[in-house]
Scaffold this motif. Structure first.
Motif, PDB file in Angstrom:
ATOM      1  N   SER A 116      20.587  78.988  53.242  1.00 31.58           N
ATOM      2  CA  SER A 116      21.042  78.823  51.855  1.00 31.58           C
ATOM      3  C   SER A 116      21.071  80.119  51.064  1.00 31.58           C
ATOM      4  N   GLY A 118      20.057  81.392  47.671  1.00 33.26           N
ATOM      5  CA  GLY A 118      19.178  81.026  46.565  1.00 33.26           C
ATOM      6  C   GLY A 118      19.135  82.127  45.520  1.00 33.26           C
ATOM      7  N   LYS A 150      22.138  76.995  43.724  1.00 32.98           N
ATOM      8  CA  LYS A 150      21.806  77.176  45.145  1.00 32.98           C
ATOM      9  C   LYS A 150      22.877  76.536  46.024  1.00 32.98           C
TER      10      LYS A 150
END
Length: 200
Positions: A116, A118, A150
């Motif tokens: 991810s 972030g 995110k």
């Protein structure tokens, strides 16, 4: 016709040989507009593109943010929002109090989190002159915005590849993605990652 078939075959062989190896480093560039679309989809998805921090579209007293705009400044991502509030006491369907309008900015540092994209180190760059409004805006800017921006990059890439068979004739799938670093470079958020692809 034969030329096109040969070209497709060469492409397939190249993709298969690269997919057969272990995960390889790739670089993906994400625009500010893409991050802005994510924010609009995940957070500013209420009536008229608003996010209600307090109240609802039918409340006499309310606080909402709207019109998010994302830019890159040096190594930070800056999110600009317009906020509007009616603060006071609701009486017979009317808000008895003050109306306030302000523009606010929060800046963030991008951070790689496994699959991810972030964000950390939320820094409020500009607030209103109202202490009461700032009390509501500060947690929204420093917590809600970073959380809702995110992006799971692996999920996004799998969605994009899901139509590859229709467009290229080859079914491409992502087996693995690991982000190593994220940094702002000019007008892009640069993502360095290892990825493993499969071709059918």
């Amino acid at each position: 016709m034969m030329h096109r078939l040969a070209l497709r075959l060469l492409l397939c062989v190249a993709l298969l040989s690269s997919a057969a190896r272990s995960a390889r480093a790739i670089e993906v560039r994400v625009s500010a507009q893409a991050l802005e679309r994510t924010l609009r989809t995940q957070l500013f998805n209420g009536p008229q593109g608003r996010y209600y921090i307090r109240g609802t579209p039918t409340s006499p007293c309310y606080v909402y943010a709207e019109s998010p705009h994302v830019t890159f400044v040096e190594d930070r991502i800056v999110v600009h929002v317009h906020a509007k509030a009616k603060l006071g006491t609701a009486l017979h369907g009317t808000c008895i109090g003050v109306s306030l309008t302000t523009n606010t900015d929060v800046s963030l540092i991008p951070e790689a989190e496994e699959e991810s994209i972030g964000f950390r180190d939320a820094r409020i760059e500009r607030l209103s002159e109202s202490r009461e409004l700032n009390f509501l805006l500060e947690p929204f800017l420093s917590h809600q915005i970073p959380t809702q921006m995110k992006i799971n990059a692996a999920t996004l890439m799998r969605q994009l590849l899901s139509h590859s068979a229709e467009t290229t004739g080859y079914a491409l799938s992502l087996n693995q993605l690991k982000l190593h670093s994220l940094f702002v470079e000019g007008d892009s958020l640069v993502m360095d990652a290892d990825a493993a692809l499969k071709v059918d």
